[in-house]
Write a protein that holds these residues in place. Sequence first.
Motif, short mmCIF file in Angstrom:
data_model
loop_
_atom_site.label_atom_id
_atom_site.label_comp_id
_atom_site.label_asym_id
_atom_site.label_seq_id
_atom_site.Cartn_x
_atom_site.Cartn_y
_atom_site.Cartn_z
N SER A 46 23.06 54.97 41.20
CA SER A 46 22.02 54.08 40.71
C SER A 46 22.22 53.76 39.22
CB SER A 46 20.66 54.73 40.93
OG SER A 46 19.62 53.94 40.40
N GLN A 47 22.56 54.77 38.43
CA GLN A 47 22.77 54.56 37.00
C GLN A 47 23.95 53.62 36.75
OE1 GLN A 47 21.11 55.13 34.39
NE2 GLN A 47 22.55 54.98 32.69
N LEU A 48 25.04 53.83 37.46
CA LEU A 48 26.21 52.98 37.29
C LEU A 48 25.92 51.56 37.77
CD1 LEU A 48 28.92 55.54 38.39
CD2 LEU A 48 28.65 54.59 36.10
N SER A 49 25.13 51.44 38.82
CA SER A 49 24.75 50.12 39.31
C SER A 49 23.93 49.37 38.26
CB SER A 49 23.93 50.26 40.60
OG SER A 49 23.49 49.01 41.06
N ALA A 50 23.05 50.09 37.57
CA ALA A 50 22.21 49.47 36.54
C ALA A 50 23.04 48.98 35.36
CB ALA A 50 21.17 50.47 36.05
N GLN A 51 24.22 49.57 35.13
CA GLN A 51 25.08 49.17 34.02
C GLN A 51 26.03 48.04 34.40
OE1 GLN A 51 24.31 50.54 31.22
NE2 GLN A 51 23.01 52.08 32.18
N ASP A 52 26.10 47.72 35.69
CA ASP A 52 27.07 46.75 36.20
C ASP A 52 26.53 45.34 36.04
OD1 ASP A 52 29.01 45.36 37.47
OD2 ASP A 52 29.00 46.53 39.31
N GLY A 53 27.07 44.63 35.07
CA GLY A 53 26.64 43.26 34.84
C GLY A 53 27.55 42.24 35.47
N GLY A 54 28.32 42.68 36.46
CA GLY A 54 29.24 41.76 37.11
C GLY A 54 30.59 41.67 36.42
N ASP A 55 30.78 42.46 35.37
CA ASP A 55 32.05 42.49 34.66
C ASP A 55 33.12 43.09 35.56
OD1 ASP A 55 34.22 43.16 32.87
OD2 ASP A 55 32.80 42.94 31.21
N ALA A 56 34.33 42.59 35.43
CA ALA A 56 35.43 43.12 36.25
C ALA A 56 35.78 44.54 35.85
CB ALA A 56 36.65 42.23 36.13
N ASN A 57 35.48 44.91 34.61
CA ASN A 57 35.77 46.27 34.15
C ASN A 57 34.70 47.23 34.66
OD1 ASN A 57 38.08 45.59 32.55
ND2 ASN A 57 36.69 44.70 31.06
N THR A 58 35.10 48.48 34.86
CA THR A 58 34.18 49.49 35.39
C THR A 58 33.22 49.95 34.29
OG1 THR A 58 35.87 50.25 36.92
CG2 THR A 58 34.04 51.74 36.50
N PRO A 59 31.91 49.85 34.54
CA PRO A 59 30.95 50.32 33.52
C PRO A 59 30.90 51.84 33.47
CG PRO A 59 29.78 49.65 35.50
CD PRO A 59 31.24 49.32 35.74
N MET A 60 30.54 52.35 32.31
CA MET A 60 30.36 53.78 32.12
C MET A 60 28.87 54.12 32.21
SD MET A 60 33.41 55.16 31.69
CE MET A 60 34.22 54.02 32.81
#
Length: 254
Positions: A165-179
Amino acid sequence: MPVALYAHRFSQPSRAVEILLRELDQPYEWHEVDFANGETRESWFTQRVNALQTIPAIIVPAAECDGRETEFKLGESHAILRYLCRHAPNGSAAAAWYPGAADAERTATIDLWMAWHHNHVRRYDMFHDIMNLHLTLPMLKYELQSNVLVPLQNALQPSLATLESQLSAQDGGDANTPMLCGGTQPTLADLTIACELYQIVAVGYHFDRYPRVARWLDTMAARHHFREVSAEIDDQGRTIREASGDYLDLDAFA
């Protein structure tokens, strides 16, 4: 003079500290401590290195201690990680991992996830129980799987869901993996939790039910220093996979 690191590469916190030392390009002397056979309880370690009888531990020479005339000793991985960032010669590299007062809000978020790590991921460490299963008599393997590993697997599920859930919340659709704390630069929070979970990935567990966690772990594990420091755990995991047959339930998180 380099920092002396007392550690073992089968220890998740030890690997986190060693990886950070390499990421910060900070010289260190490696001292392997056989914690599994009680070396941390021997008098030389307790008196000379860490009275808490745990690894990792560091000894910082007096010349490196802000003019102190005596060496500085420190145990507990989270304390060590923060200390290294606060006193790293390369301040800009350290700030990327732990910004401190330069970004109080981001630092507080890193601290939050590091505190969360203890009772929600590390508490359910199963790698050393997997090693026990690997070494035990065949007649006891299924019992260990049922009575020890399955409860740990079940208890870890909510923590994996929280990370997803936390990683999903950081995912703004960028191709790079969010931390975990936003952006693509890992922090001390990513490092501590990734080292913890990577141990069971090395054994063969898959996080198919948690695709963002799996992707994040892959991204962390692909980092040069993470990969090098984790080589021994990879070898041990391979040995366990090849010898364990059907005893391990590697689909627990699939």
